[in-house]
Design a protein around this motif. Structure first.
Motif, PDB file in Angstrom:
ATOM      1  N   THR A  93       0.852  -1.193   0.000  1.00 28.59           N
ATOM      2  CA  THR A  93       0.000   0.000   0.000  1.00 28.59           C
ATOM      3  C   THR A  93       0.887   1.241   0.000  1.00 28.59           C
ATOM      4  O   THR A  93       2.107   1.144   0.121  1.00 28.59           O
ATOM      5  CB  THR A  93      -0.888   0.029   1.253  1.00 28.59           C
ATOM      6  OG1 THR A  93      -0.035   0.037   2.402  1.00 28.59           O
ATOM      7  CG2 THR A  93      -1.818  -1.175   1.305  1.00 28.59           C
ATOM      8  N   HIS A  94       0.242   2.410  -0.070  1.00 31.79           N
ATOM      9  CA  HIS A  94       1.008   3.660  -0.036  1.00 31.79           C
ATOM     10  C   HIS A  94       1.257   4.053   1.416  1.00 31.79           C
ATOM     11  O   HIS A  94       0.884   5.131   1.863  1.00 31.79           O
ATOM     12  CB  HIS A  94       0.277   4.748  -0.814  1.00 31.79           C
ATOM     13  CG  HIS A  94       0.120   4.409  -2.260  1.00 31.79           C
ATOM     14  ND1 HIS A  94       1.215   4.292  -3.106  1.00 31.79           N
ATOM     15  CD2 HIS A  94      -0.953   4.101  -3.009  1.00 31.79           C
ATOM     16  CE1 HIS A  94       0.794   3.941  -4.311  1.00 31.79           C
ATOM     17  NE2 HIS A  94      -0.507   3.805  -4.283  1.00 31.79           N
ATOM     18  N   GLY A  95       1.853   3.160   2.156  1.00 26.18           N
ATOM     19  CA  GLY A  95       2.126   3.396   3.570  1.00 26.18           C
ATOM     20  C   GLY A  95       1.027   2.800   4.418  1.00 26.18           C
ATOM     21  O   GLY A  95       0.055   2.230   3.917  1.00 26.18           O
ATOM     22  N   LEU A  96       1.211   2.950   5.746  1.00 28.25           N
ATOM     23  CA  LEU A  96       0.275   2.267   6.651  1.00 28.25           C
ATOM     24  C   LEU A  96      -0.909   3.111   7.072  1.00 28.25           C
ATOM     25  O   LEU A  96      -1.899   2.561   7.562  1.00 28.25           O
ATOM     26  CB  LEU A  96       1.019   1.713   7.867  1.00 28.25           C
ATOM     27  CG  LEU A  96       1.998   0.582   7.530  1.00 28.25           C
ATOM     28  CD1 LEU A  96       2.442  -0.139   8.785  1.00 28.25           C
ATOM     29  CD2 LEU A  96       1.422  -0.420   6.522  1.00 28.25           C
ATOM     30  N   VAL A  97      -0.866   4.422   6.874  1.00 26.08           N
ATOM     31  CA  VAL A  97      -2.105   5.193   7.050  1.00 26.08           C
ATOM     32  C   VAL A  97      -3.047   4.759   5.927  1.00 26.08           C
ATOM     33  O   VAL A  97      -4.214   4.462   6.148  1.00 26.08           O
ATOM     34  CB  VAL A  97      -1.843   6.711   7.019  1.00 26.08           C
ATOM     35  CG1 VAL A  97      -3.167   7.464   7.083  1.00 26.08           C
ATOM     36  CG2 VAL A  97      -0.948   7.124   8.189  1.00 26.08           C
ATOM     37  N   ASN A  98      -2.496   4.663   4.744  1.00 22.44           N
ATOM     38  CA  ASN A  98      -3.270   4.152   3.614  1.00 22.44           C
ATOM     39  C   ASN A  98      -3.715   2.704   3.863  1.00 22.44           C
ATOM     40  O   ASN A  98      -4.865   2.336   3.597  1.00 22.44           O
ATOM     41  CB  ASN A  98      -2.424   4.266   2.335  1.00 22.44           C
ATOM     42  CG  ASN A  98      -3.122   3.717   1.112  1.00 22.44           C
ATOM     43  OD1 ASN A  98      -2.538   2.934   0.371  1.00 22.44           O
ATOM     44  ND2 ASN A  98      -4.356   4.105   0.880  1.00 22.44           N
ATOM     45  N   GLY A  99      -2.823   1.898   4.429  1.00 24.71           N
ATOM     46  CA  GLY A  99      -3.171   0.507   4.743  1.00 24.71           C
ATOM     47  C   GLY A  99      -4.325   0.450   5.736  1.00 24.71           C
ATOM     48  O   GLY A  99      -5.258  -0.354   5.587  1.00 24.71           O
ATOM     49  N   THR A 100      -4.271   1.317   6.760  1.00 27.68           N
ATOM     50  CA  THR A 100      -5.352   1.378   7.753  1.00 27.68           C
ATOM     51  C   THR A 100      -6.662   1.760   7.075  1.00 27.68           C
ATOM     52  O   THR A 100      -7.710   1.144   7.298  1.00 27.68           O
ATOM     53  CB  THR A 100      -5.017   2.433   8.833  1.00 27.68           C
ATOM     54  OG1 THR A 100      -3.743   2.132   9.386  1.00 27.68           O
ATOM     55  CG2 THR A 100      -6.052   2.457   9.937  1.00 27.68           C
ATOM     56  N   ALA A 101      -6.587   2.801   6.251  1.00 28.41           N
ATOM     57  CA  ALA A 101      -7.794   3.277   5.561  1.00 28.41           C
ATOM     58  C   ALA A 101      -8.374   2.180   4.676  1.00 28.41           C
ATOM     59  O   ALA A 101      -9.595   1.989   4.614  1.00 28.41           O
ATOM     60  CB  ALA A 101      -7.459   4.515   4.732  1.00 28.41           C
ATOM     61  N   ALA A 123      -3.426   9.389  13.391  1.00 29.23           N
ATOM     62  CA  ALA A 123      -3.983   9.205  12.041  1.00 29.23           C
ATOM     63  C   ALA A 123      -5.073   8.129  12.013  1.00 29.23           C
ATOM     64  O   ALA A 123      -5.945   8.145  11.152  1.00 29.23           O
ATOM     65  CB  ALA A 123      -2.891   8.875  11.041  1.00 29.23           C
ATOM     66  N   PHE A 124      -5.018   7.194  12.978  1.00 24.95           N
ATOM     67  CA  PHE A 124      -6.071   6.163  13.010  1.00 24.95           C
ATOM     68  C   PHE A 124      -7.439   6.837  13.154  1.00 24.95           C
ATOM     69  O   PHE A 124      -8.386   6.529  12.429  1.00 24.95           O
ATOM     70  CB  PHE A 124      -5.882   5.195  14.189  1.00 24.95           C
ATOM     71  CG  PHE A 124      -4.637   4.345  14.146  1.00 24.95           C
ATOM     72  CD1 PHE A 124      -4.078   3.931  12.948  1.00 24.95           C
ATOM     73  CD2 PHE A 124      -4.027   3.936  15.328  1.00 24.95           C
ATOM     74  CE1 PHE A 124      -2.936   3.137  12.917  1.00 24.95           C
ATOM     75  CE2 PHE A 124      -2.894   3.138  15.312  1.00 24.95           C
ATOM     76  CZ  PHE A 124      -2.348   2.748  14.108  1.00 24.95           C
ATOM     77  N   ASP A 200      -1.040  -2.849  13.587  1.00 23.40           N
ATOM     78  CA  ASP A 200      -0.054  -1.955  12.975  1.00 23.40           C
ATOM     79  C   ASP A 200       1.260  -2.126  13.721  1.00 23.40           C
ATOM     80  O   ASP A 200       1.393  -1.687  14.866  1.00 23.40           O
ATOM     81  CB  ASP A 200      -0.558  -0.511  13.057  1.00 23.40           C
ATOM     82  CG  ASP A 200       0.427   0.491  12.463  1.00 23.40           C
ATOM     83  OD1 ASP A 200       1.639   0.202  12.450  1.00 23.40           O
ATOM     84  OD2 ASP A 200      -0.014   1.568  12.042  1.00 23.40           O
ATOM     85  N   GLU A 201       2.234  -2.761  13.064  1.00 20.10           N
ATOM     86  CA  GLU A 201       3.500  -3.073  13.730  1.00 20.10           C
ATOM     87  C   GLU A 201       4.648  -2.283  13.109  1.00 20.10           C
ATOM     88  O   GLU A 201       5.789  -2.748  13.029  1.00 20.10           O
ATOM     89  CB  GLU A 201       3.712  -4.599  13.726  1.00 20.10           C
ATOM     90  CG  GLU A 201       2.487  -5.287  14.351  1.00 20.10           C
ATOM     91  CD  GLU A 201       2.630  -6.730  14.774  1.00 20.10           C
ATOM     92  OE1 GLU A 201       3.736  -7.298  14.649  1.00 20.10           O
ATOM     93  OE2 GLU A 201       1.613  -7.299  15.244  1.00 20.10           O
ATOM     94  N   ALA A 241       8.888   7.597   0.924  1.00 25.30           N
ATOM     95  CA  ALA A 241       8.675   6.585  -0.127  1.00 25.30           C
ATOM     96  C   ALA A 241       7.226   6.089  -0.137  1.00 25.30           C
ATOM     97  O   ALA A 241       6.786   5.498  -1.127  1.00 25.30           O
ATOM     98  CB  ALA A 241       9.625   5.400   0.075  1.00 25.30           C
ATOM     99  N   HIS A 242       6.521   6.345   0.978  1.00 18.13           N
ATOM    100  CA  HIS A 242       5.107   5.946   1.076  1.00 18.13           C
ATOM    101  C   HIS A 242       4.874   4.517   0.612  1.00 18.13           C
ATOM    102  O   HIS A 242       4.195   4.255  -0.382  1.00 18.13           O
ATOM    103  CB  HIS A 242       4.218   6.906   0.275  1.00 18.13           C
ATOM    104  CG  HIS A 242       3.740   8.033   1.119  1.00 18.13           C
ATOM    105  ND1 HIS A 242       2.854   7.847   2.139  1.00 18.13           N
ATOM    106  CD2 HIS A 242       4.053   9.348   1.135  1.00 18.13           C
ATOM    107  CE1 HIS A 242       2.642   9.010   2.739  1.00 18.13           C
ATOM    108  NE2 HIS A 242       3.361   9.933   2.163  1.00 18.13           N
ATOM    109  N   VAL A 243       5.475   3.591   1.353  1.00 18.41           N
ATOM    110  CA  VAL A 243       5.346   2.185   1.002  1.00 18.41           C
ATOM    111  C   VAL A 243       5.150   1.380   2.290  1.00 18.41           C
ATOM    112  O   VAL A 243       5.848   1.593   3.270  1.00 18.41           O
ATOM    113  CB  VAL A 243       6.581   1.728   0.181  1.00 18.41           C
ATOM    114  CG1 VAL A 243       7.881   1.874   0.967  1.00 18.41           C
ATOM    115  CG2 VAL A 243       6.439   0.317  -0.340  1.00 18.41           C
ATOM    116  N   GLY A 244       4.160   0.537   2.293  1.00 20.62           N
ATOM    117  CA  GLY A 244       3.896  -0.284   3.477  1.00 20.62           C
ATOM    118  C   GLY A 244       3.293  -1.608   3.048  1.00 20.62           C
ATOM    119  O   GLY A 244       2.900  -1.781   1.893  1.00 20.62           O
TER     120      GLY A 244
END
Ligand code: PLP
Length: 389
Positions: A93-101, A123-124, A200-201, A241-244
């Motif tokens: 994903t585009h990072g983990l905020v994006n992953g959470t969303a 951000a959650f 989220d780790e 890099a926005h990668v998760g």
């Protein structure tokens, strides 16, 4: 490399230094930036070399064949966390905020309750609210100056409308590394209330010497309700890099997530994939071990200096580089202690209330900076609160 090197990041479009004045009223000219979880260090040489190789080649087309990238992630999780990941279970994903969303979007509907143990990474809540879900904040208790999970108190607050729990492990802020017993408690709580667990780790590599992070996937009886999230971005300071990674072992959950990724046309940026592949390597591991020792010493110096100020208490960190400082003992209003830190000490920090219920008397300080910056920050704080000595 030396973590002591002071790298001037001002004017580089970094949010930490270039937005500190707009957000916190602290000038980058004479202030210190200790907010957002972003380190003032360069990443390891292995990452710089990978980016340099891309630049030298100079053609930035679509990425193909991610087998080395997936293998690097699997190697890292096995090597560093004793966790055997099936490469086909990994989403990028585009990072983990994006992953959470993406998880909130995929596994819950509008109006459903999503549970957080607060105070927690802000951000959650933002994502949950923006998606019109019901934010359910369960405030953690403290025992011996550290956060603990009181499941009886949590049970009493559940309404039956909750569908998901977002767990932060290790915990930001407060720096807890949850024990196996605590994680088993989380698993039982999730089963009792029929919740999907999104774990989220992202801070899992940044544990203090002597601490051992346990991936949630190691806890029995929750595979059918568990979504794991990890990233290399905090560990190696490559957040831009926005990668998760969202890693899902359960077939049914994975199929739903895959369908949502496809529907949204998600695909990753090649810079992130190259950086992660380079980072998850023996060279990256060696750099990380040195970093952890450096941060542990920063935390020791910071805590000693801050805890020497009457009324201030920096929570002992088991993980992360984010010090969570309680000002309750000063008897000051939130406005007064915040003004002393941002206005007098000229340190930009994260405000406690943004982390949700239980955060009001706190400020969060980022300790991932050269030693001289930490020493300067401690001296500024001792001066700003000098009348309490
Ligand atoms: C717990 C947690 N999750 C996610 C993030 C941000 O993740 P990303 O940059 O991958 O969106 C942070 C950043 O501080 C964090 O602390």
């Amino acid at each position: 490399m030396s973590f002591d090197e002071i790298i001037d990041r001002r004017g580089s479009h970094c949010v930490k230094w270039d937005m500190m004045e707009a957000l916190y009223g602290v000038s980058p000219e004479d202030g210190v930036s200790m907010w957002v979880a972003d380190m003032d260090f360069r990443p390891p040489g292995c990452i710089q070399d990978a980016v340099q190789a891309m630049l030298d080649h100079g053609v930035y087309g679509y990425f193909g064949d991610d087998s080395k990238y997936r293998a690097a992630i699997c190697w890292w999780m096995a090597e560093r966390h004793g966790w055997n990941v099936d490469p086909s279970h990994i989403f990028t994903t585009h990072g983990l905020v994006n992953g959470t969303a993406m998880c909130v979007d995929t596994f819950t509907d509008e109006g459903d309750g999503v549970v957080l143990f607060t105070p927690v990474y802000h951000a959650f809540a933002k994502v949950i609210r923006a998606a019109n879900r019901d934010l359910r904040e369960l405030e953690m208790a403290q025992d011996g100056g550290r956060y603990v999970l009181d499941f009886d108190a949590f049970d009493a607050q559940m309404t039956g409308n909750e569908k998901m729990l977002i767990l932060c492990s290790p915990h930001n802020p407060g720096g807890r590394v949850w024990t196996r017993a605590e994680l088993e408690g989380v698993a039982e709580f999730a089963r009792r209330h029929d919740l999907i667990i999104v774990s989220d780790e992202i801070h899992h590599d940044l544990v203090m010497p002597g601490q051992r992070h346990i991936p949630m996937t190691k806890i029995d009886g929750i595979a059918d309700r568990l979504v794991m999230m990890t990233a290399a971005t905090k560990t190696f300071n490559i957040a831009g890099a926005h990668v998760g990674n969202v890693i899902i072992a359960d077939d049914a959950l994975r199929a739903r997530f895959a369908a949502r990724m496809a529907a949204l046309g998600m695909s990753p940026n090649s810079f992130g994939l190259f950086m992660v592949t380079a980072a998850y390597s023996p060279a990256g591991a060696e750099w990380l071990d040195n970093l952890r020792d450096y941060i542990a010493e920063n935390a020791r110096i910071f805590d000693a200096g801050i805890n020497a100020i009457p009324g201030l208490r920096s929570m002992a960190l088991e993980a992360t580089y984010l010090a969570w400082v309680d000002f309750e003992g000063t008897g000051m209003t939130q406005e007064e202690f915040t003004d002393r830190v941002t206005g007098h000490a000229k340190i930009a920090v994260n405000y406690g209330p943004t982390f949700g219920t239980g955060g009001d008397s706190f400020l969060r300080f980022n300790l991932a900076a050269p030693r001289a910056v930490i020493e300067d920050a401690v001296a500024r704080m001792q001066k700003a609160f000098g009348d309490l000595q």
